[in-house]
Design an enzyme around this catalytic site. Structure first.
Site, PDB file in Angstrom:
ATOM      1  N   ASP A   1    -118.306  -5.894 -76.083  1.00 13.52           N
ATOM      2  CA  ASP A   1    -116.976  -5.595 -75.557  1.00 13.52           C
ATOM      3  C   ASP A   1    -116.790  -4.086 -75.653  1.00 13.52           C
ATOM      4  O   ASP A   1    -116.799  -3.530 -76.743  1.00 13.52           O
ATOM      5  CB  ASP A   1    -115.945  -6.333 -76.419  1.00 13.52           C
ATOM      6  CG  ASP A   1    -114.557  -6.290 -75.817  1.00 13.52           C
ATOM      7  OD1 ASP A   1    -113.792  -7.235 -76.054  1.00 13.52           O
ATOM      8  OD2 ASP A   1    -114.219  -5.299 -75.143  1.00 13.52           O
TER       9      ASP A   1
ATOM     10  N   ASP B   1    -116.063  -4.846 -68.376  1.00 18.40           N
ATOM     11  CA  ASP B   1    -116.272  -4.233 -69.696  1.00 18.40           C
ATOM     12  C   ASP B   1    -116.767  -5.208 -70.766  1.00 18.40           C
ATOM     13  O   ASP B   1    -116.699  -4.914 -71.947  1.00 18.40           O
ATOM     14  CB  ASP B   1    -114.984  -3.547 -70.167  1.00 18.40           C
ATOM     15  CG  ASP B   1    -113.874  -4.544 -70.452  1.00 18.40           C
ATOM     16  OD1 ASP B   1    -113.969  -5.688 -69.973  1.00 18.40           O
ATOM     17  OD2 ASP B   1    -112.913  -4.175 -71.146  1.00 18.40           O
ATOM     18  N   GLU B   2    -117.238  -6.364 -70.347  1.00 21.93           N
ATOM     19  CA  GLU B   2    -117.769  -7.334 -71.309  1.00 21.93           C
ATOM     20  C   GLU B   2    -119.036  -7.972 -70.774  1.00 21.93           C
ATOM     21  O   GLU B   2    -119.129  -8.252 -69.576  1.00 21.93           O
ATOM     22  CB  GLU B   2    -116.777  -8.479 -71.546  1.00 21.93           C
ATOM     23  CG  GLU B   2    -115.617  -8.141 -72.445  1.00 21.93           C
ATOM     24  CD  GLU B   2    -114.734  -9.352 -72.676  1.00 21.93           C
ATOM     25  OE1 GLU B   2    -115.259 -10.460 -72.849  1.00 21.93           O
ATOM     26  OE2 GLU B   2    -113.504  -9.173 -72.649  1.00 21.93           O
TER      27      GLU B   2
END
Length: 408
Positions: free
Chosen positions: A7, A101-102
């Site tokens: 993350d 973003d993960e």
DNA sequence: TCTGGGGTCCTAGGACCC
DNA sequence: TCTGGGGTCCTAGGACCC
């Protein structure tokens, strides 16, 4: 199985701070370019003052008077995301881009090459720091549910490993709301059954959960026990998209249907353009409206044929709009297609349809090369709605695939 | 002079059919 | 006098996620 979840910490804000040194160490908030926008991401300095995702500019400024607003730039975030994904691919071929973003990485059996999971994770963090200049939180566990939980446990710049043998002790006193898929409503509902922790959830009789929550009930019990059968789905092997849509909050509330239809045409073109780019057609058209009091609803219509033609999408959506008696002015309008038929390569039966398809292809290819809406529909040019600043990308973005929002 | 945008999955209820 | 009952398709809306 061993799964790693990464993350990126305050991703959009961190990218901006990396690109612009004068923003470093300051409370910043990434927002959209439109007048009515919200905070997409706040830097940790801003979070310390209570700035949160979803706040409008005034709320955010009230919480933190020194806050600096930065209009987001999708291209920067996409470039950065791709570079990070490429780093993961050097550790395992099974990389799932969960959002911009993960990511999940299946690192089962990589110990011979990269050492134990902890060592591997430290190498990943170091490479991201050196090559991209960002920090991330990493969780490692026997499945995706637990890996995501682990990455959440230490932010920013965290690294948490949950071993097989520790699962039940980690879950015993963990609040159920920490589980992926348990939001405020479910949390409140579970609370009425005196279920507050994952430990309690995992021991609860499945029959009662099933009766109360339906099919979700069975999954809830498994989640309480830390069980998650879902595999890491590598990039390129995701399921086909099930819907394609766009919506916009209007600069000002609008009551006039003809004015609304000009936005509808533009949105229909955005949806059609993206669907055609992915060779998808949908049979169901949904019009979404939000009144000025925030009451939001959708009306849908099934066509007798699947389509990705701007004209057909627009015709259906504006037909729906005509059938609605507006109670008050409109704040948001959106269109989407669903009931998707993929790989629509079959030729149109009739000459007319064939001509239309090649026209659309020609327009699309010019727009792809020269920028979206270089060639556009007449009425779009007359109105302010024909121009449109770069929006902030959805975190649901994927590197390849239909979820990609087209950026110029 | 409040409150973005893009998705997924699940359920309920009505129409319709045999 | 009423009352069956599956199955499918369709629309609407809620909950959740990033």
């Amino acid at each position: 199985m061993t799964v790693m979840h990464i993350d990126m910490n305050a991703f959009f804000a961190s990218v901006e701070q990396r690109c612009n040194p004068s923003l470093r160490g300051k409370p910043i908030a990434v927002i959209g370019s439109a007048g009515r926008t919200v905070v997409t991401t706040a830097s940790y300095e801003a979070r310390a003052h209570g700035v949160k995702t979803g706040m409008n500019k005034y709320e955010a400024k009230r919480a933190c008077p020194g806050l600096v607003f930065v209009v987001g730039d999708n291209r920067k975030y996409i470039d950065t995301s791709v570079r990070i994904l490429n780093i993961f691919k050097q550790f395992s071929p099974i990389v799932e881009a969960y959002s911009i973003d993960e990511a999940f990485v299946d690192i089962t059996g990589t110990a011979a090459l990269f050492g134990p999971p902890l060592t591997l994770a430290l190498s990943v963090k170091e490479r991201i720091r050196q090559e991209v200049g960002l920090t991330c939180s990493i969780g490692i566990a026997p499945n995706k549910l637990l890996a995501k939980l682990a990455s959440d446990m230490k932010k920013p710049d965290g690294l948490v490993v949950i071993e097989e043998g520790e699962v039940s002790s980690v879950l015993e006193d963990l609040p159920v709301c920490e589980l992926w898929g348990v939001g405020p409503r479910l949390t409140a509902h579970l609370s009425t059954l005196a279920i507050k922790t994952c430990g309690q959830l995992g021991r609860y009789p499945v029959s009662v959960l099933r009766e109360r929550f339906g099919i979700i009930g069975e999954r809830l019990k498994l989640m309480g026990q830390g069980i998650d059968p879902n595999p890491v789905v590598p990039i390129g092997e995701e399921e086909e998209a099930k819907s394609v849509g766009h919506s916009t909050t209007l600069p000002k509330d609008i009551s006039d249907k003809e004015a609304l239809k000009r936005y509808l045409l533009k949105l229909s073109e955005m949806v059609g353009f993206r669907a055609r780019g992915h060779k998808l057609k949908g049979r169901k058209i949904t019009l979404t409206l939000r009144y000025n009091d925030f009451f939001t609803f959708g009306r849908q219509r099934s066509l007798s044929f699947p389509t990705n033609d701007t004209r057909a999408i627009y015709a259906a959506a504006s037909g729906i709009l005509d059938s609605i008696r507006l109670r008050t002015s409109i704040r948001l309008i959106g269109v989407s297609i669903s009931d998707i038929v993929a790989g629509c390569t079959q030729m149109e039966l009739f000459d007319e349809g064939r001509k239309r398809e090649s026209l659309l292809q020609a327009i699309d290819s010019i727009n792809r090369d020269l920028g979206e809406f270089t060639i556009t529909w007449g009425t779009l040019l007359e109105e302010e709605c024909g121009r449109h600043g770069p929006g902030v990308i959805s975190p649901a973005w994927r590197p390849e695939g239909v979820k990609r929002v087209n950026v110029r």
